[in-house]
Design an enzyme around this catalytic site. Structure first.
Site, short mmCIF file in Angstrom:
data_model
loop_
_atom_site.label_atom_id
_atom_site.label_comp_id
_atom_site.label_asym_id
_atom_site.label_seq_id
_atom_site.Cartn_x
_atom_site.Cartn_y
_atom_site.Cartn_z
N LYS A 21 0.84 -1.21 0.00
CA LYS A 21 0.00 0.00 0.00
C LYS A 21 0.87 1.26 0.00
CE LYS A 21 -2.90 0.83 3.60
NZ LYS A 21 -2.69 2.21 4.09
N SER A 22 1.86 1.31 0.89
CA SER A 22 2.70 2.52 0.98
C SER A 22 3.41 2.79 -0.34
CB SER A 22 3.76 2.34 2.08
OG SER A 22 3.16 2.33 3.34
N GLY A 94 -4.84 8.13 5.70
CA GLY A 94 -3.91 9.11 6.26
C GLY A 94 -2.75 9.36 5.33
N ARG A 122 -8.05 12.44 12.85
CA ARG A 122 -6.62 12.15 12.98
C ARG A 122 -5.79 13.44 12.88
NH1 ARG A 122 -5.28 7.05 9.35
NH2 ARG A 122 -3.32 7.22 10.49
N ASP A 316 2.36 -1.08 12.09
CA ASP A 316 1.09 -1.59 11.54
C ASP A 316 0.86 -3.06 11.86
OD1 ASP A 316 0.56 0.90 10.52
OD2 ASP A 316 1.24 0.43 8.49
N LYS A 343 -4.15 5.92 14.83
CA LYS A 343 -4.33 5.23 13.54
C LYS A 343 -5.80 5.29 13.13
CE LYS A 343 -0.02 4.33 13.10
NZ LYS A 343 0.75 5.08 12.12
N ARG A 347 -5.94 1.83 18.17
CA ARG A 347 -5.72 0.38 18.05
C ARG A 347 -5.42 -0.29 19.39
NH1 ARG A 347 -2.72 0.30 12.11
NH2 ARG A 347 -4.68 0.40 10.94
N ARG A 390 -6.87 -3.35 9.67
CA ARG A 390 -5.88 -4.22 10.34
C ARG A 390 -6.46 -4.87 11.60
NH1 ARG A 390 -2.00 -3.27 6.81
NH2 ARG A 390 -1.46 -1.11 6.31
C1 S3P Z 1 2.50 4.95 6.32
C2 S3P Z 1 3.13 5.35 7.47
C3 S3P Z 1 2.72 4.93 8.82
C4 S3P Z 1 1.82 3.71 8.76
C5 S3P Z 1 0.76 3.84 7.71
C6 S3P Z 1 1.36 4.02 6.34
C7 S3P Z 1 3.00 5.44 5.02
O1 S3P Z 1 2.01 5.99 9.44
O2 S3P Z 1 1.26 3.47 10.03
O3 S3P Z 1 -0.08 2.69 7.71
O4 S3P Z 1 2.62 4.89 3.96
O5 S3P Z 1 3.78 6.40 5.02
P1 S3P Z 1 2.76 7.21 10.20
O6 S3P Z 1 3.55 7.96 9.24
O7 S3P Z 1 1.63 8.02 10.79
O8 S3P Z 1 3.59 6.57 11.26
#
Ligand code: S3P
EC number: 2.5.1.19
Length: 429
Positions: A21-22, A94, A122, A316, A343, A347, A390
């Site tokens: 996903k990232s 987010g 958030r 995560d 999150k 969580r 999740r």
């Molecule tokens: C992510 C960063 C993380 C992670 C999120 C995806 C990203 O969040 O928990 O699921 O893709 O950059 P944070 O940057 O708030 O730690």
């Protein structure tokens, strides 16, 4: 949608896990900022990544989903975007909201970003603070902390030297994307190192960027060139099946093409410390990211303490690690994980409430929880997913080893990151 999860004896075979996903978000954004063609294969088509794709289209990016897992972008460079005609909706994501803020703050136009009920709760100030110092103007609810966020962008971006109070890849990435537009060099330092997919991908696309410890340095004004990106399978999605195989007897699972970037693979490190039999095969690099196949076998796990600088590398995976901990020998303590409260849902609360419902003893701490091992999971209950993908998938894996079936409410939230989770599970039954 309420889903019933029935207990299972073992899982065996090869499982195909969807794209990361990232990395999918970043390929869409960086491909749109580049000049020329970017082709993304094994793209994760899910609700979160489609939110990013639709926002980029709304500001004029040339993006096409050419098939279920492939995207082609004809990029026209950093300055090719137009003012959107409507409010931009990041939905539940987010990553979409925070990374896109970094891009929008550097555009000489007006835009408004919103999201669903979860995203509107958030914190956004963590991104808005540094981006405001770089020149963008932001307005939001509750002293500018919550969406909807209004952005008055500028084409006069200042470089920044910034220490982030939290280790967050979303904050770091927003600053890095904004810094691409700055006249000069920017530097970002984190308390602990968070995932570095943005840094690796920007470098791959030709940006002048250096990582040293927890500091990243980037030059503004460089041109990015379109590239081919193969998105590895998502280690966060894989971790549900990894833990399932570890805690069920007589199980052996092969998972191919998994991204094992060290800033993302803390869960594998911890599971190995717990005694997990996980073998890394066929290690290679694809578009600057380490990728491998993982062979996982049922294991006798023991409890551990998880804290400090490893936390951002497995943030995560904490819900599913909690499931593993409930089956380990001895106590597991998770601390320094206060970020879990910010999150898609809180969580820590969600895990504690729903584990208790299933019959697992767990103690809440401000920054984590404590869980004893070798617990019987009674099941025979209806759990809440809190619309958090999740949480839903972690509860489903716990349900596989319960004595009785469990029901999980609003299970369709898995579409956020893993639309075919149940199909995958059923192929292994
Ligand atoms: C992510 C960063 C993380 C992670 C999120 C995806 C990203 O969040 O928990 O699921 O893709 O950059 P944070 O940057 O708030 O730690």
């Amino acid at each position: 949608m309420k889903t019933e999860i029935k207990p299972l004896k073992s899982i065996n075979g090869e499982v195909a896990i969807p794209g990361d996903k990232s990395i999918s978000h970043r390929a869409l954004i960086i491909g749109s900022l580049a000049h020329g063609t970017t082709k993304i294969t094994n793209f994760l088509r899910s609700e979160d990544t489609l939110a990013t794709l639709n926002i980029l289209k709304a500001i004029g990016a040339n993006i096409e989903l050419t098939n279920a897992k492939e995207v082609v972008i004809e990029g026209n460079g950093l300055h090719s975007f137009q003012e959107p005609e409507d409010i931009l909706d990041a939905k539940n994501s987010g990553t979409t909201m925070r990374l896109i803020m970094g891009v929008l703050a550097a555009q000489n136009f007006y835009s408004v970003l919103t999201g669903d009920d979860s995203l509107k709760k958030r914190p956004m100030k963590r991104v808005i603070d540094p981006l405001s110092k770089m020149g963008g103007l932001f307005f939001g609810r509750k002293q500018g902390n919550y969406a909807p966020i209004t952005i008055l962008g500028t084409d006069d971006i200042f470089p920044i030297f910034y220490s982030t109070p939290v280790a967050s890849a979303q904050v770091k990435s927003a600053i890095l994307l904004n810094a691409l537009y700055a006249k000069g060099t920017s530097q970002i330092t984190e308390p602990y190192k968070s995932r570095d997919h943005t840094e690796r991908m920007l470098k791959y696309f030709g940006a002048n960027i250096e990582e040293k410890g927890t500091t990243v340095t980037i030059n503004g004004g460089d041109d990015l060139k379109g590239k081919e990106v193969f998105v590895p399978s998502d280690i966060s999605s894989a971790s549900f099946f990894i833990v399932a195989a570890l805690i069920m007897e007589n199980s052996t699972l092969l998972i191919k093409d998994v991204g094992i970037n060290p800033t993302r693979s803390g869960a594998i490190k911890i599971l190995k410390m717990m005694g997990a039999e996980i073998t890394t095969l066929n290690l290679r690099y694809l578009n600057n990211e380490p990728v491998c196949d993982l062979l996982v076998k049922s294991s006798n796990l023991k409890g551990v303490e998880i804290k400090g600088d490893i936390i951002p590398t497995l943030i995560d995976e904490i819900p599913i690690l909690a499931v593993a901990a409930s089956q380990a020998d001895g106590k597991t303590l998770i601390k320094d994980a206060n970020e879990l409260r910010y999150k898609e849902t809180d969580r820590i609360k969600a895990i504690v409430n729903e584990f208790t419902k299933m019959g697992i003893e767990i103690f809440e701490r401000e920054d984590g929880f404590e869980i004893s091992g070798k617990q019987k999971i009674k099941g025979n209950c209806t759990c809440e997913s809190y619309n958090d993908h999740r949480i839903a998938m972690s509860l489903a894996i716990a349900g596989l080893i319960a004595e009785n079936p469990i029901n999980i409410n609003d299970f369709d939230c898995v579409n956020i990151s893993y639309p075919r989770f149940l199909d995958t599970l059923n192929t292994l039954r």
